[in-house]
Design a protein around this motif. Structure first.
Motif, PDB file in Angstrom:
ATOM      1  N   PHE A 219       0.819  -1.193   0.000  1.00 29.53           N
ATOM      2  CA  PHE A 219       0.000   0.000   0.000  1.00 29.53           C
ATOM      3  C   PHE A 219       0.862   1.255   0.000  1.00 29.53           C
ATOM      4  O   PHE A 219       1.988   1.251   0.517  1.00 29.53           O
TER       5      PHE A 219
ATOM      6  N   TYR B 207       0.050   5.273   1.336  1.00 36.09           N
ATOM      7  CA  TYR B 207      -0.859   6.226   1.956  1.00 36.09           C
ATOM      8  C   TYR B 207      -0.226   7.610   1.913  1.00 36.09           C
ATOM      9  O   TYR B 207       1.000   7.756   1.996  1.00 36.09           O
TER      10      TYR B 207
ATOM     11  N   GLN C  64      -0.301  11.404   3.823  1.00 35.95           N
ATOM     12  CA  GLN C  64      -0.703  12.093   5.048  1.00 35.95           C
ATOM     13  C   GLN C  64      -0.396  13.582   4.909  1.00 35.95           C
ATOM     14  O   GLN C  64       0.736  14.026   5.097  1.00 35.95           O
TER      15      GLN C  64
ATOM     16  N   MET D  94      -4.655   9.930   7.303  1.00 37.27           N
ATOM     17  CA  MET D  94      -3.998   9.021   6.370  1.00 37.27           C
ATOM     18  C   MET D  94      -4.969   8.691   5.249  1.00 37.27           C
ATOM     19  O   MET D  94      -6.063   8.171   5.496  1.00 37.27           O
TER      20      MET D  94
ATOM     21  N   PHE E  41      -5.685   6.604   1.789  1.00 33.17           N
ATOM     22  CA  PHE E  41      -5.275   5.473   0.966  1.00 33.17           C
ATOM     23  C   PHE E  41      -5.127   5.913  -0.487  1.00 33.17           C
ATOM     24  O   PHE E  41      -5.995   6.575  -1.045  1.00 33.17           O
TER      25      PHE E  41
ATOM     26  N   TYR F 106      -2.999   0.187  -4.125  1.00 33.99           N
ATOM     27  CA  TYR F 106      -2.758  -1.154  -3.594  1.00 33.99           C
ATOM     28  C   TYR F 106      -2.189  -2.045  -4.701  1.00 33.99           C
ATOM     29  O   TYR F 106      -2.611  -1.969  -5.859  1.00 33.99           O
TER      30      TYR F 106
ATOM     31  N   PHE G 201       3.558   7.251   3.056  1.00 32.44           N
ATOM     32  CA  PHE G 201       3.951   6.031   3.741  1.00 32.44           C
ATOM     33  C   PHE G 201       3.692   4.823   2.857  1.00 32.44           C
ATOM     34  O   PHE G 201       2.624   4.684   2.252  1.00 32.44           O
TER      35      PHE G 201
ATOM     36  N   ARG H  50       0.852  -5.701   4.070  1.00 32.03           N
ATOM     37  CA  ARG H  50       0.111  -6.707   4.823  1.00 32.03           C
ATOM     38  C   ARG H  50       0.705  -8.062   4.424  1.00 32.03           C
ATOM     39  O   ARG H  50       0.731  -8.397   3.260  1.00 32.03           O
TER      40      ARG H  50
ATOM     41  N   GLY I 225      -3.390 -12.678   8.914  1.00 26.18           N
ATOM     42  CA  GLY I 225      -4.065 -11.588   9.614  1.00 26.18           C
ATOM     43  C   GLY I 225      -4.159 -10.366   8.743  1.00 26.18           C
ATOM     44  O   GLY I 225      -3.834 -10.382   7.565  1.00 26.18           O
ATOM     45  N   ASN I 226      -4.621  -9.270   9.301  1.00 23.93           N
ATOM     46  CA  ASN I 226      -4.844  -8.058   8.528  1.00 23.93           C
ATOM     47  C   ASN I 226      -4.007  -6.889   9.013  1.00 23.93           C
ATOM     48  O   ASN I 226      -4.308  -5.746   8.723  1.00 23.93           O
ATOM     49  N   LYS I 227      -2.939  -7.172   9.737  1.00 23.99           N
ATOM     50  CA  LYS I 227      -2.108  -6.082  10.238  1.00 23.99           C
ATOM     51  C   LYS I 227      -1.260  -5.505   9.115  1.00 23.99           C
ATOM     52  O   LYS I 227      -0.853  -6.208   8.195  1.00 23.99           O
ATOM     53  N   LEU I 228      -0.992  -4.197   9.209  1.00 28.94           N
ATOM     54  CA  LEU I 228      -0.093  -3.531   8.277  1.00 28.94           C
ATOM     55  C   LEU I 228       1.205  -3.163   8.983  1.00 28.94           C
ATOM     56  O   LEU I 228       1.184  -2.765  10.152  1.00 28.94           O
TER      57      LEU I 228
ATOM     58  N   PHE J 269       4.298  -0.491   8.534  1.00 30.41           N
ATOM     59  CA  PHE J 269       4.549   0.772   7.843  1.00 30.41           C
ATOM     60  C   PHE J 269       6.026   1.095   7.791  1.00 30.41           C
ATOM     61  O   PHE J 269       6.795   0.756   8.701  1.00 30.41           O
ATOM     62  N   GLY J 270       6.422   1.821   6.740  1.00 31.40           N
ATOM     63  CA  GLY J 270       7.746   2.429   6.692  1.00 31.40           C
ATOM     64  C   GLY J 270       7.751   3.727   7.470  1.00 31.40           C
ATOM     65  O   GLY J 270       6.731   4.141   8.045  1.00 31.40           O
ATOM     66  N   THR J 271       8.899   4.391   7.477  1.00 32.48           N
ATOM     67  CA  THR J 271       9.058   5.613   8.267  1.00 32.48           C
ATOM     68  C   THR J 271       8.599   6.865   7.520  1.00 32.48           C
ATOM     69  O   THR J 271       8.548   7.940   8.100  1.00 32.48           O
TER      70      THR J 271
END
Lengths: 118, 114
Positions: B35, B37, B39, B45, B47, B50, B91, B95, B99-102, B104-106
């Motif tokens: 993904f 995103y 900001q 954030m 989207f 994808y 960002f 995933r 599970g559905n956790k993401l 992220f980069g910095t």
């Protein structure tokens, strides 16, 4: 459109106070997430929930707890706020699925809460 | 463990030019999603785009395209015809691992100049 709302945009609390951050989504999503965002560290997952009354620890759960009594609402609780919990807090939601894909993987975020602990 | 690396803390681009924001990822899971995103300074954030690990084509969404190079484990975001409103933090996220956790980069701070 998915809408995720957070109870406050800005919050100032004192050390030792109990703090509640509320998040509500209106798209009937199963998954809800709480992140904190700090400069240079990106977003880090605190807790997440796959269903009502279910919760799982993320990468940095220490000092936090959560509550999910209704599907649309996910609360983050700071039992005794400390200055190192000053941060931006972001809530997100997504659909649940065993297999991935754009529809179910995409997380939708609320506007964020900037919390300052003095 | 999953990892996302964004090596560009800040980028400048002239209005109407194209810009590429770098992202590399690491996972041993054969099934994953990538993904991007955006900001803005307001904090929300948004989207953008994808890419699934099994997708044959690079994803595109309007002026955004994702340059997916699976063998190199890179997922760079290309913004064509930059606009002043593109100034924001970007960002990259992934995933993977069930599970559905993401993860992220910095982030990369992009500034579009006249």
């Amino acid at each position: 459109d998915v809408k995720v709302t957070q109870s406050s945009r800005y919050l100032v609390k004192r050390t030792g106070e109990k703090v509640f951050l509320e998040c509500v989504q209106d798209m009937d999503h199963e998954n809800m997430f709480w992140y904190r965002q700090d400069p240079g560290l990106g977003l880090r997952l605190i807790y997440f929930s796959y269903d009502v009354k279910m919760k799982e620890k993320g990468d940095i759960p220490e000092g936090y707890s959560v509550s999910r009594e209704k599907k649309e609402r996910f609360s983050l609780i700071l039992e005794s706020a400390s200055t190192n919990q000053t941060s931006m807090y972001l809530c997100a939601s997504s659909l649940w699925a065993a297999a991935g894909g754009r529809e179910t993987d995409t997380q939708y975020f609320g506007p964020g809460t900037r919390l300052t602990v003095l | 463990a999953q990892k996302i690396t964004q090596t560009q803390p800040g980028m400048f681009v002239q209005e109407k030019e194209a810009v590429t924001l770098d992202c590399t990822y690491d996972t041993s899971d054969p099934s994953y999603g990538l993904f991007w995103y955006k900001q803005p300074s307001s904090g929300e954030m948004i989207f953008l785009i994808y890419q699934g690990s099994y997708d044959q084509q690079n994803a595109t969404e309007g002026r955004y395209s994702l340059n997916f190079q699976k063998a190199r484990k890179s997922a760079n975001l290309v913004i064509s015809a930059s606009q002043l409103g593109d100034s924001a933090m970007y960002f990259c996220a992934m995933r993977a691992g069930g599970g559905n956790k993401l993860t992220f980069g910095t982030g990369t701070q992009l500034k579009v100049e006249l």
